[in-house]
Design a protein around this motif. Structure first.
Motif, PDB file in Angstrom:
ATOM      1  N   THR A  94       0.869  -1.224  -0.027  1.00 45.99           N
ATOM      2  CA  THR A  94      -0.114   0.071   0.071  1.00 45.99           C
ATOM      3  C   THR A  94       0.893   1.299   0.107  1.00 45.99           C
ATOM      4  O   THR A  94       0.422   2.255  -0.461  1.00 45.99           O
ATOM      5  N   GLN A  95       2.293   1.189   0.408  1.00 43.92           N
ATOM      6  CA  GLN A  95       3.032   2.254   0.355  1.00 43.92           C
ATOM      7  C   GLN A  95       4.435   1.729   0.467  1.00 43.92           C
ATOM      8  O   GLN A  95       4.819   0.885   0.693  1.00 43.92           O
ATOM      9  N   ALA A 153       1.962   5.950  -2.560  1.00 39.58           N
ATOM     10  CA  ALA A 153       0.854   5.367  -2.079  1.00 39.58           C
ATOM     11  C   ALA A 153       0.014   4.553  -3.020  1.00 39.58           C
ATOM     12  O   ALA A 153      -0.121   5.129  -4.106  1.00 39.58           O
TER      13      ALA A 153
END
Length: 258
Positions: free
Chosen positions: A163-164, A177
């Protein structure tokens, strides 16, 4: 800033394959046959070959890049990819990457060597208590890599998906992100690929760990965030056949064996 986005959207360590074979008459899973793409004006094509669901070869043609044509050969130990050898069009072995795993089949080390330059780079993967993974690097010769890299990457996850990604160096700090769809991943059925995803993770999120990129937000230290939105067309099996940005800078087409 331009160099940052060139880095972010450069498809690196992508794999090339071309034919699929099955060891039985049973129904075979969906496998990617070919990927063609445009990344900020740069054209590329990758063709995938398999034995069953294991990669055997990835042939590639990348426009306007030194040694942009050639192929990669994959070696497995059981269900894990342990070596990728790159060859140029003259069939010369220009680079070899070896992978090491822990008892949980998690990638712990990747070493890429280039014999012609007597150069080697080692990536170390550290699994943190909070579930994140930190990647540090060391450069050197083909036999020893001990000089610390100035670049450190850190990956964060949710439900198995990246996710990041944080990127820290002496010159540039930024964070990316990622948001994904719920459709099938073009290469989700390839044996061993998920285990090396953190090494081969494509910075623009073209391939997630499990799904397909819909949004990427990049935040560079001291600057306003920049957002890239991606759209996709899917086949009847819910696999993407096209993935593209509205501005046309990023276009990817997928062809499957079934």
């Amino acid at each position: 800033m331009k160099k940052v986005f060139q880095y972010l959207f450069l498809v690196v360590i992508v794999f090339s394959f071309v034919s699929c074979s099955s060891d039985s008459d049973t129904v075979t899973p969906v496998l990617l046959r070919k990927l063609t793409s445009v990344n900020m004006g740069q054209n590329a094509a990758y063709t995938f070959s398999y034995k069953g669901t294991k990669l055997t070869k990835v042939a590639f043609e990348i426009e306007a890049v030194a040694d942009g044509s050639g192929y990669d050969l994959y070696t497995y130990n059981g269900s894990l990819i342990v070596e990728v050898r790159r060859f140029n069009t003259a069939n010369q072995n220009t680079a070899t990457t070896t992978f090491t795993y822990n008892s949980n089949n998690q990638l712990t080390q990747a070493v890429k060597v280039q014999p012609a330059n007597n150069y080697g780079f080692k990536s170390i993967f550290t699994y943190n208590i909070d579930g994140s993974v930190t990647v540090t690097g060391f450069s050197g010769t083909t036999t020893t890599q001990t000089t610390p890299s100035t670049i450190v990457e850190k990956f964060y996850f949710h439900n198995g998906e990246v996710t990041q990604k944080d990127f820290v160096s002496n010159t540039t700090n930024f964070s990316v992100a990622y948001t994904y769809d719920n459709a099938n991943h073009p290469m989700q059925n390839v044996t061993g690929l998920n285990a090396i995803k953190l090494y081969s993770f494509i910075a623009d999120g073209l391939f997630g760990m499990q799904h397909n990129l819909t949004k990427q937000i990049t935040t560079v230290s001291g600057e306003s965030p920049t957002e890239i939105a991606m759209e996709a067309d899917y086949n009847t099996s819910n696999y993407p056949v096209a993935l593209y940005s509205a501005d046309g800078l990023y276009q990817h087409q997928f062809t499957y064996f079934k």
